[in-house]
Design an enzyme around this catalytic site. Structure first.
Site, short mmCIF file in Angstrom:
data_model
loop_
_atom_site.label_atom_id
_atom_site.label_comp_id
_atom_site.label_asym_id
_atom_site.label_seq_id
_atom_site.Cartn_x
_atom_site.Cartn_y
_atom_site.Cartn_z
N ALA A 71 0.69 -1.21 0.00
CA ALA A 71 0.17 0.12 -0.07
C ALA A 71 0.79 1.32 -0.07
O ALA A 71 1.98 1.21 0.33
CB ALA A 71 -0.95 -0.04 1.28
N ASP A 72 0.56 2.37 -0.56
CA ASP A 72 1.13 3.62 -0.25
C ASP A 72 -0.06 4.71 -0.44
O ASP A 72 -0.89 4.53 -1.04
CB ASP A 72 1.91 3.81 -1.77
CG ASP A 72 2.89 4.99 -1.36
OD1 ASP A 72 4.07 4.69 -1.14
OD2 ASP A 72 2.39 6.08 -1.44
N THR A 73 0.18 5.36 0.76
CA THR A 73 -0.66 6.35 0.81
C THR A 73 -0.18 7.95 0.71
O THR A 73 0.92 8.29 1.17
CB THR A 73 -1.17 6.62 2.57
OG1 THR A 73 -1.88 5.41 2.78
CG2 THR A 73 -2.26 7.64 2.74
N GLY A 108 -3.32 3.92 -2.42
CA GLY A 108 -3.40 2.59 -3.49
C GLY A 108 -3.02 1.56 -2.65
O GLY A 108 -2.12 1.34 -1.95
#
Length: 194
Positions: A71-73, A108
């Site tokens: 995940a990437d925020t 994402g």
């Protein structure tokens, strides 16, 4: 709940670990150092999905039957992506730019197996009150938000005193859209609830 494959969380984030544990899922953590750069032409949600997918690619060669979760925020003020601040000055600039406005937090997520790659995102709109310089400095000095996109954590002091309201998932702002993740794990057949 039953998992059809082992889950591998590719993140050292204590917040993501806590959220995945809160779902009642068993998982192992495996972390690789992956550069978080993205092509300049990508916009907003494309950036978050690209970074999640890029992180997952680093695990592909080692996969057996696991499902890797990456995940990437990111924090977006208009079309500008606010990354992790590198200094007190940069963190203060970010927080001043978010003060008294609304912005979007986009996470994402990529679910990768040897056979498939499934990428999705979630968006939450966050509304900040007007912050004083004293509040900004107090937060940075006491909470050191240098590992957080946009220089803040919603679950920390600044979120408690500064965020007036949100539209969308709170957990997405923390770093993992658990409702969407759960839904995708079920729909893809990796998770059954009994």
């Amino acid at each position: 709940m039953n998992l059809s494959r082992p889950l591998l969380l590719a993140s050292n984030s204590p917040r993501r670990k806590e959220l995945l544990t809160g779902l009642g899922l068993d998982y192992i953590v495996r972390v690789k150092d992956v550069h978080e750069e993205f092509p300049a032409h990508l916009k907003r949600a494309e950036v978050a999905e690209y970074l999640a997918s890029h992180k997952a690619d680093a695990y592909f060669d080692d996969l057996q039957d696991e499902v890797v979760i990456t995940a990437d925020t990111i924090v977006c003020l208009g079309d500008k992506v606010l990354n992790k601040p590198q200094s007190h000055h940069e963190a203060a600039e970010m927080l001043r730019s978010l003060s008294g406005t609304s912005h979007e937090v986009i996470t994402g997520v990529c679910l990768l197996t040897k056979e498939t790659k499934h990428v999705f995102h979630d968006i939450t709109r966050v509304h900040f009150k007007k912050l004083t310089q004293t509040e900004v400095d107090f937060y940075i000095n006491h909470y050191k938000p240098f590992d957080k996109a946009g220089a803040y954590g919603i679950q920390e002091w600044i979120g408690m005193i500064g965020i007036e309201r949100i539209e969308g998932s709170y957990f997405n702002v923390v770093g993992l859209p658990v409702q969407k993740l759960y839904t995708h794990l079920v729909e893809l057949g990796y998770l059954t609830v009994e």
